[in-house]
Design a protein around this motif. Structure first.
Motif, PDB file in Angstrom:
ATOM      1  N   THR A 186      80.440 -41.793  -6.110  1.00 43.21           N
ATOM      2  CA  THR A 186      80.588 -40.333  -6.108  1.00 43.21           C
ATOM      3  C   THR A 186      81.138 -39.847  -4.770  1.00 43.21           C
ATOM      4  N   GLU A 187      80.634 -40.417  -3.678  1.00 47.04           N
ATOM      5  CA  GLU A 187      81.107 -40.020  -2.340  1.00 47.04           C
ATOM      6  C   GLU A 187      82.564 -40.394  -2.142  1.00 47.04           C
ATOM      7  N   VAL A 188      82.947 -41.580  -2.619  1.00 42.14           N
ATOM      8  CA  VAL A 188      84.342 -42.019  -2.489  1.00 42.14           C
ATOM      9  C   VAL A 188      85.263 -41.092  -3.279  1.00 42.14           C
ATOM     10  N   ARG A 189      84.884 -40.810  -4.519  1.00 39.79           N
ATOM     11  CA  ARG A 189      85.714 -39.935  -5.357  1.00 39.79           C
ATOM     12  C   ARG A 189      85.816 -38.526  -4.763  1.00 39.79           C
ATOM     13  N   ALA A 190      84.704 -38.023  -4.229  1.00 42.13           N
ATOM     14  CA  ALA A 190      84.711 -36.678  -3.644  1.00 42.13           C
ATOM     15  C   ALA A 190      85.623 -36.627  -2.430  1.00 42.13           C
ATOM     16  N   SER A 191      85.587 -37.677  -1.606  1.00 44.04           N
ATOM     17  CA  SER A 191      86.430 -37.717  -0.411  1.00 44.04           C
ATOM     18  C   SER A 191      87.907 -37.760  -0.793  1.00 44.04           C
ATOM     19  N   LEU A 192      88.253 -38.571  -1.780  1.00 41.68           N
ATOM     20  CA  LEU A 192      89.647 -38.654  -2.242  1.00 41.68           C
ATOM     21  C   LEU A 192      90.106 -37.328  -2.839  1.00 41.68           C
ATOM     22  N   ALA A 193      89.199 -36.682  -3.584  1.00 38.47           N
ATOM     23  CA  ALA A 193      89.550 -35.388  -4.200  1.00 38.47           C
ATOM     24  C   ALA A 193      89.804 -34.330  -3.141  1.00 38.47           C
ATOM     25  N   ARG A 194      88.977 -34.298  -2.083  1.00 40.35           N
ATOM     26  CA  ARG A 194      89.178 -33.310  -1.007  1.00 40.35           C
ATOM     27  C   ARG A 194      90.540 -33.485  -0.347  1.00 40.35           C
ATOM     28  N   CYS A 195      91.018 -34.716  -0.306  1.00 39.85           N
ATOM     29  CA  CYS A 195      92.308 -34.989   0.341  1.00 39.85           C
ATOM     30  C   CYS A 195      93.486 -34.827  -0.610  1.00 39.85           C
ATOM     31  N   GLY A 196      93.210 -34.291  -1.813  1.00 43.54           N
ATOM     32  CA  GLY A 196      94.314 -33.912  -2.708  1.00 43.54           C
ATOM     33  C   GLY A 196      94.664 -34.927  -3.773  1.00 43.54           C
ATOM     34  N   LEU A 197      93.869 -35.979  -3.951  1.00 41.75           N
ATOM     35  CA  LEU A 197      94.141 -36.977  -4.990  1.00 41.75           C
ATOM     36  C   LEU A 197      93.361 -36.617  -6.247  1.00 41.75           C
ATOM     37  N   THR A 198      94.027 -36.601  -7.373  1.00 37.04           N
ATOM     38  CA  THR A 198      93.433 -36.143  -8.633  1.00 37.04           C
ATOM     39  C   THR A 198      92.693 -37.282  -9.317  1.00 37.04           C
ATOM     40  N   PRO A 199      91.853 -36.961 -10.307  1.00 34.63           N
ATOM     41  CA  PRO A 199      91.173 -38.017 -11.077  1.00 34.63           C
ATOM     42  C   PRO A 199      92.160 -39.007 -11.703  1.00 34.63           C
ATOM     43  N   GLU A 200      93.358 -38.521 -12.065  1.00 37.38           N
ATOM     44  CA  GLU A 200      94.369 -39.412 -12.643  1.00 37.38           C
ATOM     45  C   GLU A 200      94.908 -40.402 -11.611  1.00 37.38           C
ATOM     46  N   ASP A 201      94.848 -40.020 -10.327  1.00 37.93           N
ATOM     47  CA  ASP A 201      95.359 -40.905  -9.266  1.00 37.93           C
ATOM     48  C   ASP A 201      94.383 -42.036  -8.923  1.00 37.93           C
ATOM     49  N   ILE A 202      93.092 -41.825  -9.180  1.00 41.38           N
ATOM     50  CA  ILE A 202      92.056 -42.717  -8.680  1.00 41.38           C
ATOM     51  C   ILE A 202      92.259 -44.168  -9.118  1.00 41.38           C
ATOM     52  N   ASP A 203      92.678 -44.379 -10.365  1.00 42.60           N
ATOM     53  CA  ASP A 203      92.802 -45.733 -10.899  1.00 42.60           C
ATOM     54  C   ASP A 203      94.215 -46.301 -10.769  1.00 42.60           C
ATOM     55  N   LYS A 204      95.121 -45.544 -10.151  1.00 46.12           N
ATOM     56  CA  LYS A 204      96.472 -46.065  -9.926  1.00 46.12           C
ATOM     57  C   LYS A 204      96.452 -47.124  -8.833  1.00 46.12           C
ATOM     58  N   LYS A 205      97.404 -48.058  -8.931  1.00 43.29           N
ATOM     59  CA  LYS A 205      97.579 -48.991  -7.822  1.00 43.29           C
ATOM     60  C   LYS A 205      98.272 -48.268  -6.670  1.00 43.29           C
ATOM     61  N   VAL A 206      97.918 -48.634  -5.472  1.00 44.17           N
ATOM     62  CA  VAL A 206      98.504 -47.993  -4.284  1.00 44.17           C
ATOM     63  C   VAL A 206     100.022 -48.135  -4.300  1.00 44.17           C
ATOM     64  N   SER A 207     100.512 -49.282  -4.755  1.00 44.03           N
ATOM     65  CA  SER A 207     101.959 -49.537  -4.765  1.00 44.03           C
ATOM     66  C   SER A 207     102.716 -48.601  -5.702  1.00 44.03           C
ATOM     67  N   SER A 208     102.010 -47.999  -6.676  1.00 45.62           N
ATOM     68  CA  SER A 208     102.686 -47.128  -7.648  1.00 45.62           C
ATOM     69  C   SER A 208     102.662 -45.658  -7.243  1.00 45.62           C
ATOM     70  N   LEU A 209     102.021 -45.333  -6.124  1.00 45.03           N
ATOM     71  CA  LEU A 209     101.906 -43.932  -5.700  1.00 45.03           C
ATOM     72  C   LEU A 209     103.232 -43.408  -5.169  1.00 45.03           C
ATOM     73  N   SER A 210     103.433 -42.104  -5.313  1.00 43.92           N
ATOM     74  CA  SER A 210     104.591 -41.455  -4.692  1.00 43.92           C
ATOM     75  C   SER A 210     104.358 -41.368  -3.184  1.00 43.92           C
TER      76      SER A 210
END
Length: 631
Positions: A418-442
């Motif tokens: 929960t803490e990891v997801r909350a931190s990522l969300a605060r930095c602008g990453l959506t729930p859809e981004d969470i399970d993406k591979k880093v290499s596939s990110l824009s």
């Protein structure tokens, strides 16, 4: 009018990008296009260029319009040299000059007054008009001016196919400037430019005769260049008169106005509906209730104003405060690949300072950051308890095989999911981004992830190398606010001058292998650099004046007297420039005193009044000295 969009709509399959777009670009106009990453800015450019066709509406272009387009990372390959490639732009002009020389030689060999002489004279007259209209004799001057301004003064003979991608993009921009199209379309033109080149480009574009349509995240660039801002938001395009700073004000005012009108109407609808609900079944009040039903039916219901997605929220904290002197650099000699970057560098950074490292491309800014954080250079001493958090512009510390969630969680195994997801969300990453591979990110998503990792390092000294690359404007502004609020030390490199100006209280410049600290923020740094440049020009003029005076020295004046007179003239010229700058600054500050935003904020008002006092005291000194010299 050069380009006109009339009710244009476009989408990719079922994904609507925008609809009912209506706007025009007029001759000589400067338009900036802004919007979040993914809003459709590149799609709009492709429609403008004709690379895509609209699904609805039409795009009308002026007949014969010449459009020059700079892609975001679009250079070009050529086996030609830099200078040779630029001369290709002026084939007609160079051929005309060559032909004119040939015809003039033929004319000299002709018999005066004959038919051939008369025919050659007519050809020469027509060609001379063409040469004059195209300014053909100044082709090389124009090429050298642009290449010099764009940082290619020392690379005239360099082969283009040996250049880096950034250099090729910069050279493509130089060629476009020389081509002088009717409409110059620029997609992130400032990405590969250092500060010196940015200022040159802005000055050049201000006198550019054609129209400019620019997509940029560089707010300083947009402020200096544009006279109108077009924004794509919520699949619509809205235009605002003025530069970027004015657009921010106008947009906020328009939103507040629309929200008040919407809320007022909603209150009215609620009252009418409540009356109807209570009275529609009563015989005595049914008629009046029915009239209100009709009133509701006739009402043109306003749409609720669009609220943009919340930008990332960064928050930088640390666990332990470091010693007062965080970094002490003494006698630093820095080189890379055998190239000397800094010789005998000196720099002390105190706890809580925010220092921007500036300099030309290749001066050694990133190398200096790595030397500071590397911990193995004997010329760099770190204070006790210094804990670095380092943001690398290349983001090489990210593991492309990890998912976004894994990338942060593996670094902080004590966090709950929960803490990891909350931190990522605060930095602008959506729930859809969470399970993406880093290499596939824009690029923008990778930057937000890298900043999230950076934030969770909890460094008391934040070191950032070009942190605004790939961030859209809302994310940049959010990062700015977080770094301004951070109580620790910040050392950063950025080509975003707006970002530097907002954060830095000191500027360390790398120039001519020297490392120099300027304490008075970015605006103070600019003033000192401008003053130094003016003084250098004045010294050069003084030397020329002295040489001239020496040549025409009269018999009744000694060499010492002539030198003194030249010195006074040079100083008077410097004073006149300083007085003009001071009076302009005083005028700007007086204008700010009339701004309700300033007068309504005691802190801002005090800052302006203090600045005004300082300017007036400085002007008094300048007036006094000026009177002594010319009196």
């Amino acid at each position: 009018m050069l380009i006109n969009f009339s009710s244009v709509g476009f989408g990719y399959g079922d994904n609507l990008i925008f609809s009912q777009v209506c706007f025009a670009v007029n001759e000589g106009e400067r338009v900036g296009l802004v919007g979040e990453n993914g809003a459709g800015k590149t799609t709009l450019i492709k429609l403008l260029l004709g690379e895509l066709l609209p699904d609805e509406g039409e795009i009308i272009k002026k007949s014969g319009i010449r459009i020059g387009y700079l892609e975001q990372n679009g250079g070009y390959d050529s086996a030609n040299t830099v200078y040779g490639e630029m001369r290709e732009v002026f084939k007609e002009e160079l051929a005309a000059v060559e032909k004119l020389a040939e015809l003039s030689a033929e004319l000299a060999a002709c018999e005066y007054g004959g038919k051939e002489y008369s025919a050659l004279t007519q050809k020469i007259d027509a060609l001379e008009k063409f040469v004059a209209s195209r300014d053909c004799y100044n082709v090389d001057v124009r090429i050298k001016t642009v290449l010099g301004g764009m940082g290619f003064s020392d690379f005239f003979d360099r082969k283009i196919d040996t250049m880096s991608g950034g250099e090729k993009t910069r050279l493509k921009l130089a060629r476009l400037l020389l081509e002088s199209p009717d409409l110059l379309v620029l997609d992130e033109p400032t990405n590969h430019l250092d500060v010196k080149t940015l200022y040159w480009l802005e000055d050049y574009l201000q006198s550019f005769k054609g129209a400019v349509f620019v997509v940029s995240h560089d707010r300083y660039f947009l402020d200096r260049i544009t006279g109108r801002i077009a924004e794509i938001e919520n699949r619509r395009l809205t235009t605002y008169s003025g530069n970027y700073s004015k657009y921010k004000i106008l947009k906020a005012q328009a939103y507040e106005r629309a929200l008040k009108e919407y809320e007022k109407q909603q209150e009215e609808i609620k009252k009418l509906q409540t009356y109807v609900d209570k009275n529609i079944v009563r015989a005595t009040t049914a008629r009046s209730a029915q009239s209100r039903v009709k009133q509701l039916e006739r009402m043109d219901v306003l749409e609720k104003p669009f609220t943009p997605p919340r930008p990332p929220r960064f928050n930088f904290t640390y666990n332990q405060e470091p010693a007062k002197e965080v970094v002490n650099i003494r006698g630093l000699n820095l080189e890379i690949g055998g190239k000397s970057l800094i010789c005998g560098g000196q720099l002390q950074i105190q706890r809580g300072k925010k220092v921007a490292i500036v300099g030309d491309n290749g001066a050694g800014k990133s190398t200096l950051l790595k030397a500071i954080t590397g911990g193995n250079n004997p010329s760099i001493t770190l204070g006790r308890y210094v804990a670095f958090a380092y943001y690398d512009q290349e983001m090489t510390n990210l593991n492309g095989e990890n998912t976004v969630l894994q990338e942060l969680w593996e670094r902080h195994v004590s966090y709950s999911q929960t803490e990891v997801r909350a931190s990522l969300a605060r930095c602008g990453l959506t729930p859809e981004d969470i399970d993406k591979k880093v290499s596939s990110l824009s690029g923008g998503e990778r930057a937000k992830l890298a900043l999230c990792v950076f934030e969770n390092a909890h460094g008391n000294v934040l070191v950032l190398d070009e942190p605004t690359n790939h961030l859209d404007l809302p994310a940049r502004e959010s990062l700015e606010e977080a770094l301004k609020a951070f109580e620790g030390t910040v050392i950063f490199v950025s080509h975003d001058r707006y970002f530097i100006s907002a954060i830095a209280d000191s500027v360390a410049e790398i120039e001519d292998k020297k490392l120099t600290l300027f304490e008075d923020g970015y605006e103070g740094y600019k003033r000192q650099k401008a003053l130094a440049a003016e003084e250098q020009r004045a010294r050069e003029e003084q030397m020329k004046m002295q040489e001239y005076e020496a040549e025409r020295a009269s018999s009744y004046r000694s060499k010492k007297e002539r030198a003194r007179e030249a010195q006074i003239k040079a100083e008077v010229k410097i004073l006149e420039k300083q007085i003009a700058d001071g009076e302009r600054e005083e005028e700007e500050l007086n204008a700010r005193l009339a701004d309700p935003e300033v007068t309504g904020d005691y802190k801002k008002l005090s800052e302006v009044l203090d600045a005004l006092k300082g300017v007036r005291e400085r002007l008094d000194e300048l007036y006094s000295r000026y009177g002594e010299l010319i009196g």
